[in-house]
Design a protein around this motif. Structure first.
Motif, PDB file in Angstrom:
ATOM      1  N   ILE A 270      62.098  90.786 -21.714  1.00  0.00           N
ATOM      2  CA  ILE A 270      60.787  91.140 -22.249  1.00  0.00           C
ATOM      3  C   ILE A 270      59.882  89.929 -22.074  1.00  0.00           C
ATOM      4  N   LEU A 271      58.786  90.117 -21.427  1.00  0.00           N
ATOM      5  CA  LEU A 271      57.933  88.992 -21.039  1.00  0.00           C
ATOM      6  C   LEU A 271      57.242  88.354 -22.234  1.00  0.00           C
ATOM      7  N   ASP A 272      57.307  87.033 -22.321  1.00  0.00           N
ATOM      8  CA  ASP A 272      56.519  86.308 -23.323  1.00  0.00           C
ATOM      9  C   ASP A 272      55.040  86.621 -23.173  1.00  0.00           C
ATOM     10  N   GLU A 273      54.647  86.868 -21.926  1.00  0.00           N
ATOM     11  CA  GLU A 273      53.225  87.057 -21.644  1.00  0.00           C
ATOM     12  C   GLU A 273      52.639  88.307 -22.286  1.00  0.00           C
ATOM     13  N   LEU A 274      53.496  89.225 -22.757  1.00  0.00           N
ATOM     14  CA  LEU A 274      52.960  90.392 -23.460  1.00  0.00           C
ATOM     15  C   LEU A 274      52.153  89.973 -24.682  1.00  0.00           C
ATOM     16  N   SER A 275      52.426  88.778 -25.183  1.00  0.00           N
ATOM     17  CA  SER A 275      51.755  88.321 -26.395  1.00  0.00           C
ATOM     18  C   SER A 275      50.262  88.070 -26.188  1.00  0.00           C
ATOM     19  N   LYS A 297      57.014  85.325 -29.552  1.00  0.00           N
ATOM     20  CA  LYS A 297      55.570  85.474 -29.366  1.00  0.00           C
ATOM     21  C   LYS A 297      55.084  86.908 -29.553  1.00  0.00           C
ATOM     22  N   ILE A 298      55.984  87.869 -29.365  1.00  0.00           N
ATOM     23  CA  ILE A 298      55.566  89.260 -29.474  1.00  0.00           C
ATOM     24  C   ILE A 298      55.124  89.600 -30.893  1.00  0.00           C
ATOM     25  N   PHE A 299      55.636  88.817 -31.877  1.00  0.00           N
ATOM     26  CA  PHE A 299      55.265  89.078 -33.268  1.00  0.00           C
ATOM     27  C   PHE A 299      53.934  88.429 -33.642  1.00  0.00           C
ATOM     28  N   LYS A 300      53.313  87.780 -32.691  1.00  0.00           N
ATOM     29  CA  LYS A 300      51.985  87.221 -32.933  1.00  0.00           C
ATOM     30  C   LYS A 300      50.881  88.224 -32.600  1.00  0.00           C
ATOM     31  N   ASN A 302      48.709  90.650 -33.711  1.00  0.00           N
ATOM     32  CA  ASN A 302      48.345  91.021 -35.079  1.00  0.00           C
ATOM     33  C   ASN A 302      47.852  92.452 -35.234  1.00  0.00           C
ATOM     34  N   ARG A 303      47.735  93.193 -34.111  1.00  0.00           N
ATOM     35  CA  ARG A 303      47.390  94.611 -34.214  1.00  0.00           C
ATOM     36  C   ARG A 303      48.595  95.515 -33.990  1.00  0.00           C
ATOM     37  N   LEU A 304      49.729  94.938 -33.690  1.00  0.00           N
ATOM     38  CA  LEU A 304      50.918  95.717 -33.357  1.00  0.00           C
ATOM     39  C   LEU A 304      51.421  96.468 -34.587  1.00  0.00           C
ATOM     40  N   GLN A 305      51.544  97.803 -34.453  1.00  0.00           N
ATOM     41  CA  GLN A 305      52.013  98.643 -35.553  1.00  0.00           C
ATOM     42  C   GLN A 305      53.397  99.231 -35.285  1.00  0.00           C
ATOM     43  N   HIS A 306      53.714  99.487 -34.026  1.00  0.00           N
ATOM     44  CA  HIS A 306      54.980 100.133 -33.681  1.00  0.00           C
ATOM     45  C   HIS A 306      55.653  99.349 -32.559  1.00  0.00           C
ATOM     46  N   LEU A 307      56.886  98.901 -32.809  1.00  0.00           N
ATOM     47  CA  LEU A 307      57.657  98.170 -31.804  1.00  0.00           C
ATOM     48  C   LEU A 307      59.044  98.785 -31.730  1.00  0.00           C
ATOM     49  N   TRP A 308      59.289  99.506 -30.644  1.00  0.00           N
ATOM     50  CA  TRP A 308      60.567 100.190 -30.448  1.00  0.00           C
ATOM     51  C   TRP A 308      61.297  99.536 -29.278  1.00  0.00           C
ATOM     52  N   LEU A 309      62.426  98.891 -29.569  1.00  0.00           N
ATOM     53  CA  LEU A 309      63.213  98.198 -28.549  1.00  0.00           C
ATOM     54  C   LEU A 309      64.678  98.619 -28.607  1.00  0.00           C
ATOM     55  N   GLN A 310      65.006  99.690 -29.300  1.00  0.00           N
ATOM     56  CA  GLN A 310      66.394 100.115 -29.453  1.00  0.00           C
ATOM     57  C   GLN A 310      66.996 100.567 -28.115  1.00  0.00           C
ATOM     58  N   ASN A 311      68.325 100.580 -28.085  1.00  0.00           N
ATOM     59  CA  ASN A 311      69.058 101.042 -26.897  1.00  0.00           C
ATOM     60  C   ASN A 311      68.748 100.210 -25.662  1.00  0.00           C
ATOM     61  N   ASN A 312      68.848  98.893 -25.817  1.00  0.00           N
ATOM     62  CA  ASN A 312      68.739  97.980 -24.691  1.00  0.00           C
ATOM     63  C   ASN A 312      69.947  97.035 -24.715  1.00  0.00           C
ATOM     64  N   LEU A 313      69.842  95.899 -24.063  1.00  0.00           N
ATOM     65  CA  LEU A 313      70.933  94.930 -23.983  1.00  0.00           C
ATOM     66  C   LEU A 313      70.484  93.574 -24.530  1.00  0.00           C
ATOM     67  N   PRO A 319      63.739  86.858 -34.258  1.00  0.00           N
ATOM     68  CA  PRO A 319      62.898  85.676 -34.523  1.00  0.00           C
ATOM     69  C   PRO A 319      62.519  85.551 -35.994  1.00  0.00           C
ATOM     70  N   GLN A 320      62.471  84.297 -36.458  1.00  0.00           N
ATOM     71  CA  GLN A 320      62.164  84.030 -37.865  1.00  0.00           C
ATOM     72  C   GLN A 320      60.706  84.301 -38.212  1.00  0.00           C
ATOM     73  N   ASN A 321      59.839  84.371 -37.189  1.00  0.00           N
ATOM     74  CA  ASN A 321      58.403  84.539 -37.483  1.00  0.00           C
ATOM     75  C   ASN A 321      57.997  86.001 -37.519  1.00  0.00           C
ATOM     76  N   ILE A 322      58.918  86.883 -37.810  1.00  0.00           N
ATOM     77  CA  ILE A 322      58.624  88.303 -37.780  1.00  0.00           C
ATOM     78  C   ILE A 322      57.466  88.667 -38.719  1.00  0.00           C
ATOM     79  N   GLN A 323      57.297  87.872 -39.789  1.00  0.00           N
ATOM     80  CA  GLN A 323      56.213  88.171 -40.734  1.00  0.00           C
ATOM     81  C   GLN A 323      54.830  87.944 -40.136  1.00  0.00           C
ATOM     82  N   ASP A 324      54.763  87.308 -38.956  1.00  0.00           N
ATOM     83  CA  ASP A 324      53.456  87.113 -38.305  1.00  0.00           C
ATOM     84  C   ASP A 324      52.847  88.427 -37.830  1.00  0.00           C
TER      85      ASP A 324
END
Length: 349
Positions: A270-275, A297-300, A302-313, A319-324
């Protein structure tokens, strides 16, 4: 002067609407607009929601000056008659949400001035008439939710004025057209049986904002040329057979709000650049072959409401900064190879 007797005949096709008639001048009736040049020609009919018999389509030709016909949700049934296409001044036709059946008549190509055609949510079958590909003024075409079959006419996507094309859920097969009009803004071709690759010529539509190709049999990678569609806000390629890495085309789509690539065979990290896609509020990359760590970085976003990453490898820790991710409403990470503890910051969301 309009064909007064002909119009009275049309008014008899709906006991529902005729109850709203008052006075002897049809130009004063609900849903009827006439020309302002003093001729009294009927130019617009807006009868949405009233119940009509299909005979109205058989008699529309008696209003030769008609430009706008709106029969949305009027319980029309039966086939679209050939004689209907004699109204060559028509600019807009809306026959959405009825019970029309049979093929779309090829004579619809006679409507050379047509700009808007909506036949969605009927029971039409047969193929998309080739004649639609020659309607140079067409800007809006919606044939979705019918039972049409066959392939997409190769020139349909290249109509020079076409801005919106919706062919969702009509059982189309074959490959994608290779020529895209520069004016295309919205393309919806999901829930069909289309195969082949996404053509690189999609970049010919620089103003494309909405691209929906989900639930088909598309293969191959996302073409790098898609990155030239800098206005793209909605990208749905879910439930295909696409593969390859999430190449750097995605970070070029700075206006992107909705990204759905679920149930394909995309691989790599998953690309860091998505951030840097600060407008993203929906990401669904579930059901792929993505590996590596979940980038913090993906948790930065601030408009992200839905993040679905299940069923991958995915591996590593959450990350500890999930609260961001202050707007996050839904996070799915199950069926990966993640380790470690759940960050305490998740309780702050």
């Amino acid at each position: 002067m309009y064909d007064f007797l002909g119009f009275l005949e049309i008014s008899s096709y709906s006991s529902d609407w005729s109850r709203h008639i008052s006075g002897s001048d049809p130009c004063q009736w609900d849903g009827v607009s006439c020309s302002e040049n003093g001729g009294g020609d009927v130019v617009e009919l807006h009868f949405a929601g009233f119940e009509f018999s299909n005979s109205i389509l058989q008699s529309i030709y008696k209003l030769p000056a008609l430009q706008v016909l709106d029969l949305y949700d009027t319980l029309l049934a039966g086939e679209i008659p050939q004689v209907f296409t004699q109204c060559t001044n028509l600019i807009s036709i809306n026959l959405t949400l009825n019970h029309l059946t049979g093929p779309i008549p090829g004579s619809i190509g006679n409507l050379a001035n047509l700009e808007t055609l909506s036949l969605t949510s009927n029971v039409l079958f047969g193929s998309i008439p080739l004649q639609l590909s020659y309607m140079k003024d067409l800007q809006f075409l919606d044939l979705s939710d019918n039972q049409l079959t066959g392939s997409i006419p190769p020139q349909l996507f290249s109509l020079s004025n076409l801005m919106t094309l919706d062919l969702t859920s009509i059982s189309l097969s074959g490959g994608m057209p290779q020529i895209f009009s520069r004016n295309l803004i919205r393309v919806s071709i999901g829930n069909n049986r289309l195969n082949g690759t996404i053509p690189s010529t999609v970049s010919n539509a620089p103003n494309l904002a909405y691209l929906e190709m989900n639930n088909n049999h598309l293969i191959g990678p996302i073409p790098e040329q898609l990155g030239n569609c800098r206005e793209l806000q909605w990208l749905d390629l879910g439930n295909n057979k696409s593969r390859g890495p999430l190449i750097n085309v995605l970070p070029k789509l700075l206006q992107l709000k909705y990204l759905k690539l679920t149930n394909n065979m995309f691989e790599g990290t998953i690309l860091d650049e998505l951030s840097i896609l600060s407008s993203l509020n929906y990401i669904d990359l579930s059901g792929n072959l993505l590996s590596g760590n979940l980038p913090s970085k993906i948790f930065k976003l601030n408009r992200l409401q839905h993040l679905w990453l299940q069923n991958n490898l995915l591996t590593g820790t959450i990350p500890q900064n999930i609260q961001d991710a202050v707007s996050l409403l839904e996070l799915r990470l199950e069926r990966n190879n993640l380790t470690g503890t759940i960050p305490p910051g998740i309780g702050m969301l």
